[in-house]
Write a protein that holds these residues in place. Structure first.
Motif, PDB file in Angstrom:
ATOM      1  N   GLN A  45      42.149  51.282  46.138  1.00 46.75           N
ATOM      2  CA  GLN A  45      41.713  50.618  44.913  1.00 46.75           C
ATOM      3  C   GLN A  45      41.971  49.110  44.985  1.00 46.75           C
ATOM      4  O   GLN A  45      42.863  48.642  45.702  1.00 46.75           O
ATOM      5  CB  GLN A  45      42.452  51.216  43.695  1.00 46.75           C
ATOM      6  CG  GLN A  45      42.226  52.707  43.504  1.00 46.75           C
ATOM      7  CD  GLN A  45      40.775  53.055  43.258  1.00 46.75           C
ATOM      8  OE1 GLN A  45      40.025  52.278  42.650  1.00 46.75           O
ATOM      9  NE2 GLN A  45      40.342  54.224  43.743  1.00 46.75           N
ATOM     10  N   TYR A  46      41.190  48.372  44.225  1.00 47.30           N
ATOM     11  CA  TYR A  46      41.341  46.914  44.157  1.00 47.30           C
ATOM     12  C   TYR A  46      42.742  46.568  43.656  1.00 47.30           C
ATOM     13  O   TYR A  46      43.213  47.085  42.638  1.00 47.30           O
ATOM     14  CB  TYR A  46      40.292  46.315  43.210  1.00 47.30           C
ATOM     15  CG  TYR A  46      40.318  44.799  43.147  1.00 47.30           C
ATOM     16  CD1 TYR A  46      39.587  44.046  44.049  1.00 47.30           C
ATOM     17  CD2 TYR A  46      41.104  44.131  42.200  1.00 47.30           C
ATOM     18  CE1 TYR A  46      39.610  42.665  44.002  1.00 47.30           C
ATOM     19  CE2 TYR A  46      41.149  42.755  42.147  1.00 47.30           C
ATOM     20  CZ  TYR A  46      40.389  42.024  43.047  1.00 47.30           C
ATOM     21  OH  TYR A  46      40.433  40.654  43.004  1.00 47.30           O
ATOM     22  N   GLY A  47      43.456  45.698  44.388  1.00 48.94           N
ATOM     23  CA  GLY A  47      44.791  45.266  44.000  1.00 48.94           C
ATOM     24  C   GLY A  47      45.907  46.157  44.499  1.00 48.94           C
ATOM     25  O   GLY A  47      47.090  45.854  44.281  1.00 48.94           O
ATOM     26  N   ALA A  48      45.571  47.270  45.167  1.00 49.05           N
ATOM     27  CA  ALA A  48      46.610  48.170  45.671  1.00 49.05           C
ATOM     28  C   ALA A  48      47.376  47.512  46.823  1.00 49.05           C
ATOM     29  O   ALA A  48      46.851  46.672  47.550  1.00 49.05           O
ATOM     30  CB  ALA A  48      45.973  49.476  46.138  1.00 49.05           C
ATOM     31  N   THR A  49      48.626  47.903  46.962  1.00 51.65           N
ATOM     32  CA  THR A  49      49.461  47.422  48.074  1.00 51.65           C
ATOM     33  C   THR A  49      50.014  48.625  48.835  1.00 51.65           C
ATOM     34  O   THR A  49      49.849  49.768  48.431  1.00 51.65           O
ATOM     35  CB  THR A  49      50.625  46.556  47.576  1.00 51.65           C
ATOM     36  OG1 THR A  49      51.436  47.332  46.679  1.00 51.65           O
ATOM     37  CG2 THR A  49      50.127  45.319  46.836  1.00 51.65           C
ATOM     38  N   GLY A  50      50.674  48.350  49.949  1.00 50.24           N
ATOM     39  CA  GLY A  50      51.283  49.418  50.736  1.00 50.24           C
ATOM     40  C   GLY A  50      50.443  49.849  51.919  1.00 50.24           C
ATOM     41  O   GLY A  50      50.780  50.825  52.598  1.00 50.24           O
TER      42      GLY A  50
END
Length: 704
Positions: free
Chosen positions: A551-556
């Motif tokens: 998803q947009y903005g996800a991290t990791g």
């Protein structure tokens, strides 16, 4: 001057130097010892105080004018540009750059990696091509603007002797007694023998063995600050010191991509400082190291034979008395876990570093000693051209507990004593017996620790001995462990016990042999069992196919976290991505390569990318060729194909897995600031929305 100084000057005029002058200059300069002595021999070859003072000033002036300090690189380049040429003292490297199809010289502190150099210099000095060489080098300015370089080497003079007369060296040695020669050697390395015990003198002489005996495997572990690495970093221009870091088979042994032998082919001694911090990329490196330590040869597609000795130095964090009386710890405790018993068994000599004094000015000599270059040349000549092993074999008589590698290690140690202290022969029976006793002690130290680690009696014959001239068998002990029951008679673990952890009720005598179990009852030896990490990998299930959306903005999400589960056993990885063009996209590809090369089996990366009308193809090609050169140093081949009509984004691995990332490698948002968290750590970067499909190539997405 004392009597020994006068006699040394008389026999070796022009080959000696006042060592206190070296100490005086050394404290204020960060210049290798052999460089300083090169200058001292030129300017301070006198006993007159006024001339010596003038010579010291000349040395300091030469260093000030010609020695390049790292923070003065721009000033040095300016000198060459304005004066046309200038002579420097610096370490010179020569590298072959594939994309230019030529060699370039690089001066370490001059801070230039593109200096033209004639073939004759590196043809005559191989070490320029591997590790570099300190030299007086004249750099000239190139006035031709069309050329791709601004500087070239006009003259180069290695800072070492150009000619060495071994017969004259042996003739000079014959004028001294054995004990006087020991003192001369110690003064030559900067130590004052009158403040050292005879045993300490032998320890310091033993530190020199890897410099004089081919394929001599040496280890010294002890407290910090005892000068363990000095002998390998500054004493000889034929020795190189690796300080921690990663040990790779391409760097140490052979680079299959370059078809070039590694460090062992260019140096007399390859030494490892802070051995506990060595990181081994893959088990192949250790296996090749074992082969090389055993017989000086190995195979990596080609058969390679080399003479280099290997020395390992490091620190003990526990006291020796704690270790030798412990049932758990041994004196090999600091070594990396990859150094198994097979590596340890190849050590000829374990020097007791805990007996060495801490560095102090009271141990520094103020008398004369050989110029370091001269003694280093003597040792280099003997390593390459003399063999005392057969002489030792004919003279030595060893006891029944001495086994194959024990015998080899002991004989090589004694041969090293003869080369350093008796280069022309003439060793008395008493002196020879002293060397044999010392050699057996240092080999016993190795065997005692292996016996402690092993759960059976493979290394139980620790009572190494020799037969003296009176036909008496003399058993030699290590002083630190002679009364330590935990070392002399270690408790064995009952490997047949159900829990595998209970100790047997009685200790087994160290020399006792146990009849072998029937074949079907044998259990694998502990050191041959795979480590817990390997067991986990072998028992782990194959990773699953995945189809998901970031998803947009996800991290990791990092390249490593996405790719690494699917790289097991992979040798080749192919990536198609049309958008490896802009600077940040090439940076993404570098991060991709960094993630991939952590898998030790990877041998080749193939990149297919695209371009458009705005792409500077020359600049793109230069950037990718730089990546290719850096991968070659890791023994990994990079193939590059630039295709105008490429549109797909796909990663194919030769173990059958395919990874499709909708946005290719360019799946991260541009950071708000280059000074924000997440700029360098991909797992902290914010992502763009993208789909990822991971599947085996015998099944397309959606068919899993």
């Amino acid at each position: 001057m004392d009597a020994l100084d006068k006699k040394l000057i008389s026999e070796f005029g022009g080959k000696v130097v006042r060592k206190d002058l070296l100490h005086r200059i050394k404290k204020g300069t960060n210049v290798p010892t052999f460089v300083l002595e090169f200058l001292l021999a030129r300017y301070c070859a006198s006993d007159e105080p006024a001339e010596i003072q003038a010579g010291l000033e000349a040395v300091l002036e030469t260093l000030n004018d010609n020695y390049v300090r790292p923070n003065e690189a721009n000033k040095a380049q300016s000198k060459v540009a304005t004066k046309g040429k200038y002579r420097f003292i610096d370490k010179v490297h020569v590298n072959y750059v594939e994309k230019d199809r030529r060699h370039w010289a690089a001066l370490e502190n001059f801070d230039s990696r593109r200096i033209a150099i004639a073939h004759k210099y590196f043809d005559e000095n191989d070490r320029l091509l591997q590790g570099g060489l300190w030299a007086e080098v004249t750099i000239a300015y190139n006035e031709i603007e069309d050329d791709a370089y601004a500087f070239y080497v006009e003259d180069l003079r290695p800072i070492q002797l150009s000619r060495f007369d071994f017969n004259r060296y042996c003739e000079g040695r014959s004028a001294f007694s054995r004990d006087a020669w020991i003192d001369i050697i110690l003064r030559s390395v900067g130590l004052e023998p009158t403040v050292l015990s005879h045993r300490l003198k032998l320890h310091f002489i033993a530190r020199l063995f890897p410099l004089v005996e081919p394929n001599f495997n040496f280890i010294e572990l002890g407290p910090r600050g005892t000068g363990k690495s000095y002998f390998f970093s500054e004493f000889s221009p034929y020795s190189t010191l690796i300080s921690g870091g990663q040990a790779t088979k391409a760097t140490l042994f052979y680079n299959n991509q370059r078809k070039k032998i590694g460090l062992v082919g260019f140096w007399d001694t390859v030494a490892f400082d802070e051995v506990g911090g060595i990181k081994v990329k893959d088990q192949d490196t250790i296996q090749i190291m074992k082969d090389f330590m055993a017989n000086g040869r190995f195979s990596r597609g080609v058969e390679v034979i080399a003479d280099a000795s290997m020395a390992f130095v490091g620190n003990l964090d526990l006291s020796v008395q704690q270790i030798v009386h412990s049932e758990v710890y041994d004196l090999f405790q600091p070594l990396p876990k990859e150094f198994d018993l097979a590596v340890m068994d190849r050590f000829a000599l374990y020097l007791p570093g805990w007996e060495m004094p801490k560095n102090s000015s009271e141990f520094l000599t103020k008398n004369y000693g050989f110029i370091t270059d001269y003694l280093a040349e003597a040792f280099h000549h003997q390593l390459k051209h003399t063999n005392r092993y057969e002489e030792v074999s004919k003279r030595i008589r060893l006891g029944k507990s001495v086994e194959g590698r024990d015998e080899k290690g002991i004989k090589k140690t004694v041969a090293s004593f003869l080369k350093i202290l008796h280069p022309a022969g003439d060793v008395s029976d008493k002196e020879f017996e002293e060397y044999v006793t010392y050699a057996i002690e240092c080999r016993r130290r190795v065997k005692e620790q292996m016996n402690k680690r092993k759960s059976d009696d493979e290394f139980a014959k620790i009572n190494l001995s020799y037969i003296n001239n009176q036909d008496e068998e003399i058993v030699v002990y290590c002083p630190e462990s002679k009364t330590a029951e935990a070392t002399q008679d270690p408790v064995r673990k009952d490997i047949h016990d159900g829990e595998g952890a209970k100790e047997s009720s009685q200790r087994k005598p160290a020399e006792k042999k146990i009849a072998p179990e029937p074949e079907h009852k044998k259990l694998p030896e502990p050191e041959e069992q795979p480590s817990p990490d390997i067991i986990i990998k072998e028992n782990a299930q194959e990773p699953n196919a995945q189809h998901f959306t970031i998803q947009y903005g996800a991290t990791g999400y990092s390249y490593e976290s996405i790719l690494s589960p699917y790289l097991t056993g992979a040798k080749t990885i192919e990536i198609e991505d049309p958008y490896i063009r802009a600077n940040h996209q090439v940076q993404n590809f570098i991060r991709f390569c960094e993630a991939v090369v952590k898998t030790p089996t990877i041998q080749k990366i193939s990149l297919c990318t695209g371009y458009d009308d705005q792409t500077d193809l020359k600049e793109l090609s230069d950037r990718l060729n730089d990546v290719k050169q850096s991968l070659i140093e890791l023994d990994i081949q990079l193939d590059i194909n630039i295709n105008e009509h490429l549109h797909d984004r796909e990663i194919r691995i030769d173990n059958g897995w395919t990874i499709k990332i909708g946005r290719g490698l360019d799946l991260y948002q541009k950071p708000d600031s280059w000074y924000s968290v997440g700029v360098y750590d991909q797992s902290l970067k914010k992502c763009l929305e993208t789909k990822i499909d991971i599947f085996k190539r015998d099944a397309e997405p959606g068919e899993q």
